[in-house]
Write a protein that holds these residues in place. Structure first.
Motif, PDB file in Angstrom:
ATOM      1  N   MET A  91       0.854  -1.185   0.000  1.00 15.79           N
ATOM      2  CA  MET A  91       0.000   0.000   0.000  1.00 15.79           C
ATOM      3  C   MET A  91       0.890   1.234   0.000  1.00 15.79           C
ATOM      4  SD  MET A  91      -2.824  -1.243   2.760  1.00 15.79           S
ATOM      5  CE  MET A  91      -3.674   0.307   2.683  1.00 15.79           C
ATOM      6  N   SER A  92       0.485   2.215  -0.780  1.00 21.65           N
ATOM      7  CA  SER A  92       1.274   3.445  -0.820  1.00 21.65           C
ATOM      8  C   SER A  92       1.148   4.152   0.526  1.00 21.65           C
ATOM      9  CB  SER A  92       0.797   4.357  -1.947  1.00 21.65           C
ATOM     10  OG  SER A  92      -0.543   4.721  -1.724  1.00 21.65           O
ATOM     11  N   LYS A  93       2.244   4.626   1.015  1.00 21.76           N
ATOM     12  CA  LYS A  93       2.250   5.291   2.309  1.00 21.76           C
ATOM     13  C   LYS A  93       1.766   6.725   2.126  1.00 21.76           C
ATOM     14  CE  LYS A  93       5.999   2.488   4.034  1.00 21.76           C
ATOM     15  NZ  LYS A  93       7.359   2.446   4.528  1.00 21.76           N
ATOM     16  N   ARG A  94       0.655   7.021   2.762  1.00 26.12           N
ATOM     17  CA  ARG A  94       0.101   8.370   2.673  1.00 26.12           C
ATOM     18  C   ARG A  94       0.578   9.187   3.852  1.00 26.12           C
ATOM     19  NH1 ARG A  94      -6.082   7.263   2.377  1.00 26.12           N
ATOM     20  NH2 ARG A  94      -5.864   8.958   3.863  1.00 26.12           N
ATOM     21  N   ILE A  95       0.860  10.424   3.572  1.00 30.12           N
ATOM     22  CA  ILE A  95       1.214  11.334   4.644  1.00 30.12           C
ATOM     23  C   ILE A  95      -0.058  11.653   5.405  1.00 30.12           C
ATOM     24  CG2 ILE A  95       2.108  13.617   5.183  1.00 30.12           C
ATOM     25  CD1 ILE A  95       3.798  13.437   2.668  1.00 30.12           C
ATOM     26  N   GLY A  96       0.038  11.616   6.723  1.00 25.89           N
ATOM     27  CA  GLY A  96      -1.134  11.859   7.554  1.00 25.89           C
ATOM     28  C   GLY A  96      -1.772  13.207   7.235  1.00 25.89           C
ATOM     29  N   GLU A  97      -3.080  13.193   7.156  1.00 28.58           N
ATOM     30  CA  GLU A  97      -3.770  14.429   6.808  1.00 28.58           C
ATOM     31  C   GLU A  97      -3.780  15.426   7.956  1.00 28.58           C
ATOM     32  OE1 GLU A  97      -7.371  13.995   4.741  1.00 28.58           O
ATOM     33  OE2 GLU A  97      -6.632  12.358   3.522  1.00 28.58           O
ATOM     34  N   SER A  98      -3.465  14.954   9.163  1.00 28.65           N
ATOM     35  CA  SER A  98      -3.451  15.881  10.295  1.00 28.65           C
ATOM     36  C   SER A  98      -2.193  16.746  10.288  1.00 28.65           C
ATOM     37  CB  SER A  98      -3.561  15.108  11.606  1.00 28.65           C
ATOM     38  OG  SER A  98      -2.422  14.290  11.740  1.00 28.65           O
ATOM     39  N   ILE A  99      -1.172  16.318   9.563  1.00 31.10           N
ATOM     40  CA  ILE A  99       0.062  17.100   9.506  1.00 31.10           C
ATOM     41  C   ILE A  99      -0.075  18.106   8.366  1.00 31.10           C
ATOM     42  CG2 ILE A  99       2.551  17.026   9.161  1.00 31.10           C
ATOM     43  CD1 ILE A  99       2.517  14.153  10.141  1.00 31.10           C
ATOM     44  N   LYS A 100      -0.202  19.342   8.715  1.00 27.88           N
ATOM     45  CA  LYS A 100      -0.350  20.385   7.699  1.00 27.88           C
ATOM     46  C   LYS A 100       0.999  20.951   7.294  1.00 27.88           C
ATOM     47  CE  LYS A 100      -4.802  20.208   7.889  1.00 27.88           C
ATOM     48  NZ  LYS A 100      -5.478  19.346   6.994  1.00 27.88           N
ATOM     49  N   GLU A 101       1.843  21.157   8.284  1.00 32.42           N
ATOM     50  CA  GLU A 101       3.140  21.747   8.006  1.00 32.42           C
ATOM     51  C   GLU A 101       4.169  21.033   8.890  1.00 32.42           C
ATOM     52  OE1 GLU A 101       5.089  26.026   8.687  1.00 32.42           O
ATOM     53  OE2 GLU A 101       3.128  26.021   7.685  1.00 32.42           O
ATOM     54  N   PRO A 102       5.275  20.583   8.323  1.00 27.16           N
ATOM     55  CA  PRO A 102       6.266  19.876   9.144  1.00 27.16           C
ATOM     56  C   PRO A 102       6.935  20.820  10.130  1.00 27.16           C
ATOM     57  CG  PRO A 102       7.094  20.223   6.922  1.00 27.16           C
ATOM     58  CD  PRO A 102       5.668  20.670   6.930  1.00 27.16           C
ATOM     59  N   PRO A 103       7.496  20.298  11.212  1.00 29.63           N
ATOM     60  CA  PRO A 103       8.161  21.153  12.195  1.00 29.63           C
ATOM     61  C   PRO A 103       9.371  21.849  11.592  1.00 29.63           C
ATOM     62  CG  PRO A 103       8.193  18.833  12.881  1.00 29.63           C
ATOM     63  CD  PRO A 103       7.481  18.902  11.597  1.00 29.63           C
ATOM     64  N   GLN A 104       9.663  23.024  12.093  1.00 32.67           N
ATOM     65  CA  GLN A 104      10.777  23.813  11.578  1.00 32.67           C
ATOM     66  C   GLN A 104      12.096  23.455  12.247  1.00 32.67           C
ATOM     67  OE1 GLN A 104      10.407  25.846   8.957  1.00 32.67           O
ATOM     68  NE2 GLN A 104       8.283  25.164   8.917  1.00 32.67           N
ATOM     69  N   ASN A 105      12.063  23.100  13.536  1.00 35.98           N
ATOM     70  CA  ASN A 105      13.272  22.771  14.284  1.00 35.98           C
ATOM     71  C   ASN A 105      13.364  21.260  14.475  1.00 35.98           C
ATOM     72  OD1 ASN A 105      13.642  25.477  14.563  1.00 35.98           O
ATOM     73  ND2 ASN A 105      12.855  25.576  16.661  1.00 35.98           N
ATOM     74  N   PRO A 106      14.567  20.714  14.400  1.00 36.26           N
ATOM     75  CA  PRO A 106      14.696  19.279  14.699  1.00 36.26           C
ATOM     76  C   PRO A 106      14.537  19.050  16.199  1.00 36.26           C
ATOM     77  CG  PRO A 106      16.842  20.260  14.312  1.00 36.26           C
ATOM     78  CD  PRO A 106      15.829  21.311  14.014  1.00 36.26           C
ATOM     79  N   PRO A 107      14.082  17.865  16.599  1.00 36.94           N
ATOM     80  CA  PRO A 107      13.933  17.614  18.031  1.00 36.94           C
ATOM     81  C   PRO A 107      15.296  17.519  18.698  1.00 36.94           C
ATOM     82  CG  PRO A 107      13.318  15.694  16.739  1.00 36.94           C
ATOM     83  CD  PRO A 107      13.651  16.783  15.790  1.00 36.94           C
ATOM     84  N   PRO A 108      15.485  17.722  19.957  1.00 32.05           N
ATOM     85  CA  PRO A 108      14.495  18.234  20.901  1.00 32.05           C
ATOM     86  C   PRO A 108      14.322  19.747  20.746  1.00 32.05           C
ATOM     87  CG  PRO A 108      16.554  17.903  22.030  1.00 32.05           C
ATOM     88  CD  PRO A 108      16.753  17.445  20.622  1.00 32.05           C
ATOM     89  N   ARG A 109      13.130  20.191  20.905  1.00 30.37           N
ATOM     90  CA  ARG A 109      12.827  21.616  20.747  1.00 30.37           C
ATOM     91  C   ARG A 109      12.687  22.258  22.123  1.00 30.37           C
ATOM     92  NH1 ARG A 109       9.876  18.550  17.544  1.00 30.37           N
ATOM     93  NH2 ARG A 109      10.345  18.658  15.341  1.00 30.37           N
ATOM     94  N   PRO A 110      13.539  23.221  22.442  1.00 29.11           N
ATOM     95  CA  PRO A 110      13.390  23.899  23.740  1.00 29.11           C
ATOM     96  C   PRO A 110      12.171  24.816  23.697  1.00 29.11           C
ATOM     97  CG  PRO A 110      15.173  24.878  22.476  1.00 29.11           C
ATOM     98  CD  PRO A 110      14.699  23.696  21.701  1.00 29.11           C
ATOM     99  N   PRO A 111      11.678  25.192  24.856  1.00 31.46           N
ATOM    100  CA  PRO A 111      10.549  26.114  24.895  1.00 31.46           C
ATOM    101  C   PRO A 111      10.922  27.425  24.200  1.00 31.46           C
ATOM    102  CG  PRO A 111      11.056  25.286  27.089  1.00 31.46           C
ATOM    103  CD  PRO A 111      12.083  24.755  26.166  1.00 31.46           C
TER     104      PRO A 111
END
Length: 186
Positions: free
Chosen positions: A140-160
């Motif tokens: 099955m083709s892997k679909r990107i989750g529809e709940s993710i609108k925009e990917p995160p800008q910073n790589p984890p871990p993200r400080p406050p």
């Protein structure tokens, strides 16, 4: 307790027996042992058993894991139809192939292992099992989750946000602000 799938155990045992039979045959022929013709038969029989037993059967329940490169061997084994899919036939075939290996020391271990595999296949046949090829499933083709609108800008871990690094225009303001007071005790 679940039902034992005897054919799965027989397949592993027979493949190992075929490799042992093949190795014993090579040793017997290379060493030119007395009655080395039995060793030559051991090479042919071991190779045949390895080719026959390399493709795994589909399990009745659960996940069937195929061996690497199994598909081409599966097509060959499937082409022989009931001759290879019936475990009574496999048990009889393995029993017949192991007999000549008993006449030479180099192939005796392969003979015994193949005989044991024959008995396990007989048990599988008595329990009503038969060989089923593992068919390829369409991935099955892997679909990107529809709940993710925009990917995160910073790589984890993200400080406050208040602790994130500031732009390095000015060195004094670019450092982190430590919320804890630091005192030097001497």
């Amino acid at each position: 307790m679940g039902k034992i799938e005897w054919a799965m155990w027989a397949n592993e045992q027979a493949l190992a027996a075929g490799l042992i039979y093949l190795t014993g045959g090579i040793v017997g022929v290379a060493g030119q042992f007395r009655d080395w013709q039995f060793a030559a038969f051991g090479i042919a029989a071991g190779l045949f058993v390895c080719l026959l037993e390399y493709p795994r059967s589909k399990r009745s329940k659960g996940t069937s894991v195929e061996r690497t490169g199994q598909y081409c061997f599966t097509v060959c084994v499937k082409a022989f139809g009931p001759l290879t899919s019936n475990y009574y036939v496999r048990a009889l075939l393995h029993a017949a192939l192991c007999v000549p290996g008993g006449f030479m020391l180099a192939t005796v271990l392969g003979c015994v292992c193949l005989g044991i595999a024959s008995l396990i296949y007989l048990s599988a046949a008595i329990h009503g099992e038969n060989w089923e090829p593992i068919l390829h499933r369409k991935e099955m083709s892997k679909r990107i989750g529809e709940s993710i609108k925009e990917p995160p800008q910073n790589p984890p871990p993200r400080p406050p946000p208040e602790l994130r690094r500031k732009k390095a225009d000015h060195l004094e303001t670019a450092a982190y602000d430590n919320p804890m007071t630091v005192t030097v005790s001497e």
